[in-house]
Design a protein around this motif. Structure first.
Motif, PDB file in Angstrom:
ATOM      1  N   TYR A  23      63.749  59.104  21.646  1.00 55.33           N
ATOM      2  CA  TYR A  23      62.995  60.355  21.235  1.00 55.33           C
ATOM      3  C   TYR A  23      64.104  61.439  20.213  1.00 55.33           C
ATOM      4  CZ  TYR A  23      59.483  59.352  25.031  1.00 55.33           C
ATOM      5  OH  TYR A  23      58.890  58.515  25.487  1.00 55.33           O
ATOM      6  N   PHE A  78      58.604  62.758  18.804  1.00 54.23           N
ATOM      7  CA  PHE A  78      58.118  63.713  20.037  1.00 54.23           C
ATOM      8  C   PHE A  78      56.696  64.513  19.931  1.00 54.23           C
ATOM      9  CE2 PHE A  78      57.392  66.979  23.039  1.00 54.23           C
ATOM     10  CZ  PHE A  78      57.831  66.317  24.384  1.00 54.23           C
ATOM     11  N   CYS A  86      64.417  65.452  23.942  1.00 53.27           N
ATOM     12  CA  CYS A  86      64.912  64.211  22.949  1.00 53.27           C
ATOM     13  C   CYS A  86      65.735  64.921  22.450  1.00 53.27           C
ATOM     14  CB  CYS A  86      63.780  65.771  21.630  1.00 53.27           C
ATOM     15  SG  CYS A  86      62.305  65.245  22.957  1.00 53.27           S
TER      16      CYS A  86
END
Length: 792
Positions: free
Chosen positions: A624, A663, A646
């Motif tokens: 992500y 994300f 992330c």
């Protein structure tokens, strides 16, 4: 006058300085916790930095990057100004790191004696001073408020030696035309104290040009020739030091200056006015009562003999020099007073504008001015001396009276509210000031009496009497400072109370952990003082904070808890963030841990060690990503969670190359909890690197991937990093708002190596080597010319 030859006066000077040093510091030198009694900063800050540099240099490699330097930093660029190449620090390499605390006073004594020697060389070279004035100048120059206030500044106090040494090099350049002395002395200052040099350079250039003009004003050709020699010297100095200067300039954390928040021109002028009129300053509002708590004014104190001699000096010098000297002195005095009393410049990192140099110029000027005035006491204007004493006494009394009136006004308002009892109470509060006033009046009267009697050639008195009174005054001021100094930190006070305190055991515990678990990780602890916690020797990181990140163009203030923001630290309770930064162990004197995911590991020396089960390796990846623009819209708790889960990117170009998914923040809770924390940590663990090994300037690890991958590291980004996968260089990026990212574009098994070389080092080394060859060849050519002349 006491009749001694030049060498005897020189010997006496060193004896007097050594005697004062021993008397002033006798109690500290021979006590069980001598250094901790002086102040806390050396123990908490400089000692840790020195110990870190000490161990790295003993590995016989040039340290480019230090994993011990907060989250990691450009060691050559940042630590250089903490005297990596300082001759005094290099002396400590002859001893083990464990002896560094015990070397404080031997090194302080060495610096003090060398400062005396440098001052002697300068005074001798100028030919302005008689031999007996060296003793007075040395005592005034060394034992004063600035010297006492900077005892903890293990680096700064060395300037007392370097400044007159550079001026000696200047005088050598003027008297003999030889550039080598100036090049050598200024290069030594530049290598040892790069950041102190910038502000000093302006005053040095002004001094040299004025001296050149005064010495060569009747011969324009000589003036131009000497100016050319000076400019050539500057070029040689810069050239030979490029190996140190360039890495420092390229290190983005090496120099950073911040004025106070909201500083504008109008507020700056207002602060200047407050400096000139101390009762307007915030520290003076309410009740003064400064003396029992903290005597800041000691930092500006030099003997009252300076005040008595200043009018005599002005009268002795020629009319043409008088205006210039008065103007220069006023500028220096104003600069010192404003910067020292208000601290307008907040040195957040390694700031080049350090006003300590200007303070040294002031005390040096005062010492030399007093010495010059006492060249021939018989020429002293006794009438002017009496007037000066009366004026000074009245001024002191006026200041004391004003402080009393100001206090009464601040506490009780209008005069009608004042009563005799209230005035008496304030006088009692101000009694330390009254005692200081009486001591200074007594000292002034004593000096006046002695000087007048000596001026009248009273054979029962001599200049030796002045020496002893001056020594006594300096020692009294020293003990007043130590008795009232309250700048001891909590950590140091605890150390003094409990020799077995936790701060003395963490190093041993960290060494134990490093033996049991040699991979890369970081440690957090439960102590209140994060920034000044002890340095864990041989361990790869000692704080979850990094000035490079905070002071660079990257805005990572979101990492910092408001309560610890000023110390550039991250709260231990920020478990998502600390896990993302590879925190593996937690130290605490308690038996329980407040952080989720940590379990009991061991207890040693009164310290409980907890291990983070959700430890994320120093290198990891994620499927992500989130853009910086979206990341900055989140609240602090959300940012910590997203930072763990992330990869933060500036734009989507890297996301396309490495097949990253955006994300979704729409369903992100306001305060992510433990469930989200565990899930994010497990995700990162699954993408973590393996078999991590780290050495000086290098990290290596293995990584297996089935698709293109962007590996991110908990190491700050710097242009000096290079990455290699199976021996082939791969691209390196700045991701996560200031950290390293390495791109792997194809699937496979990789041996990845990260190496660091300080930017500018190679170019600087080349320039320095060429300049050194030029200097050596010029020396050789000069030697050959002299040899041929001698042979004829």
């Amino acid at each position: 006058m006491l009749v001694l030859n030049h060498s005897e006066y020189r010997r006496k000077t060193f004896q007097y300085i050594a005697l004062i040093f021993i008397i002033v510091f006798f109690g500290f030198i021979f006590s069980g916790n001598f250094i901790y009694s002086v102040t806390g900063q050396y123990f908490e800050n400089y000692l840790s930095i020195y110990a870190n540099a000490h161990d790295l240099l003993l590995q016989k490699e040039i340290p480019m990057w230090s994993f011990n330097f907060f989250l990691g930093g450009n060691f050559l660029g940042a630590q250089n100004v903490y005297s990596l190449y300082n001759p005094f620090f290099l002396l400590t390499l002859l001893f083990p790191s464990s002896l560094l605390p015990k070397l404080y006073f031997p090194l302080l004594f060495l610096k003090t004696m060398l400062a005396t020697g440098a001052l002697y060389l300068y005074m001798k070279e100028t030919k302005w001073f008689k031999s007996h004035t060296l003793i007075i100048a040395s005592i005034l120059y060394l034992f004063n408020g600035w010297y006492l206030s900077n005892l903890s500044e293990f680096v700064t106090i060395e300037l007392l030696f370097f400044v007159p040494l550079v001026l000696y090099g200047v005088e050598k350049l003027l008297s003999s035309g030889r550039k080598r002395y100036f090049v050598a002395t200024f290069s030594l200052l530049l290598i040892s104290h790069f950041t102190f040099t910038v502000l000093f350079l302006g005053f040095l250039v002004a001094y040299i040009m004025i001296r050149l003009y005064r010495v060569r004003q009747e011969n324009r050709a000589c003036f131009i020739d000497d100016t050319k020699k000076f400019l050539v010297s500057i070029v040689l100095i810069i050239g030979i030091n490029m190996v140190f200067i360039l890495p420092l300039l390229f290190a983005s954390n090496a120099m950073s200056i911040e004025l106070q928040e909201g500083m504008t021109l109008s507020s700056l002028l207002a602060l200047c006015l407050k400096g000139l009129f101390p009762p307007l300053h915030e520290n003076f509002l309410g009740s003064l009562q400064l003396f029992p708590k903290n005597v800041n004014v000691v930092a500006l104190y030099q003997s009252v003999l300076v005040v008595l001699m200043l009018p005599q000096f002005v009268k002795l010098i020629g009319k043409r020099e008088r205006k210039l000297i008065i103007f220069s002195y006023s500028v220096i005095l104003f600069t010192v007073f404003i910067t020292q009393s208000l601290e307008l410049v907040n040195i957040t990192s390694l700031a080049p504008l350090n006003t300590n140099v200007i303070s040294i110029l002031l005390i040096l000027f005062n010492a030399l001015m007093t010495a010059y005035s006492l060249n021939d006491v018989c020429l002293m204007d006794t009438k002017l001396l009496k007037q000066t004493c009366i004026t000074f006494k009245c001024l002191l009394f006026s200041v004391l009276g004003f402080v009393l009136l100001f206090e009464l006004h601040m506490k009780y308002g209008e005069i009608s509210q004042w009563t005799v009892a209230k005035v008496v109470d304030e006088l009692i509060i101000l009694s330390p000031y009254l005692m200081l006033y009486l001591i200074m009046i007594l000292t002034i009267s004593f000096y006046r009496f002695l000087l007048i009697r000596i001026a009248k050639e009273d054979e029962s008195l001599s200049s030796k009497t002045i020496f002893f009174i001056l020594m006594l005054e300096c020692m009294i001021v020293s003990y007043i400072y130590f008795a009232t100094n309250s700048e001891r930190s909590i950590l140091v006070e605890n150390y003094m109370i409990d020799q077995e305190s936790i701060s003395n055991n963490t190093g041993a515990v960290a060494d134990y952990l490093q033996t049991m678990d040699p991979e890369f990780y970081r440690i957090i602890n439960s102590y209140e003082i994060q920034y000044n916690e002890p340095l864990y020797q041989g361990y790869n990181g000692f704080s979850i904070a990094n000035p490079y990140l905070v002071l660079s163009s990257q805005d990572v203030s979101w990492m910092l808890n408001e309560q610890v923001e000023n110390s550039l630290s991250i709260a231990t309770t920020d478990y998502m963030l600390t896990t993302a930064l590879s925190a593996k162990y937690y130290f605490t004197p308690d038996y329980e841990v407040p952080l989720p995911g940590y379990q009991y590991y061991d207890r040693i020396e009164g310290i409980t060690i907890f291990k983070n089960n959700y430890f994320v390796p120093v290198g990891t990846s994620s499927p992500y990503y989130i853009l910086e623009s979206d990341f900055k819209k989140l609240n602090r708790a959300q940012q910590h969670y997203v930072f763990l889960k992330c990869i933060v990117l500036e734009n989507e170009s890297l996301a396309d190359i490495y097949h990253l998914q955006p994300f979704n923040t729409t369903e992100l809770p306001e305060q992510p909890g433990e469930i989200q924390y565990f899930e994010a940590a497990q995700l990162r663990q699954s993408f973590g690197v393996e078999a991590v090994e780290y050495a000086q300037n290098t990290i290596t690890h293995q990584y297996v991937t089935s698709s293109p991958q962007l590996i991110t590291y908990a190491i700050p980004y710097n242009k000096g990093w290079r990455a290699y996968a199976n021996g082939k260089e791969v691209p390196i990026y700045e991701v996560n708002d200031g950290f390293i990212g390495v791109g792997i574009e194809t699937a496979g098994k990789y041996e990845i190596e990260l190496t660091y070389r300080s930017p500018g080092f190679d170019l600087g080394f080349s320039v320095s080597a060429i300049t050194s060859l030029i200097i050596v060849s010029s020396f050789y050519r000069s030697y050959e010319v002299r040899r041929k002349v001698a042979s004829k």
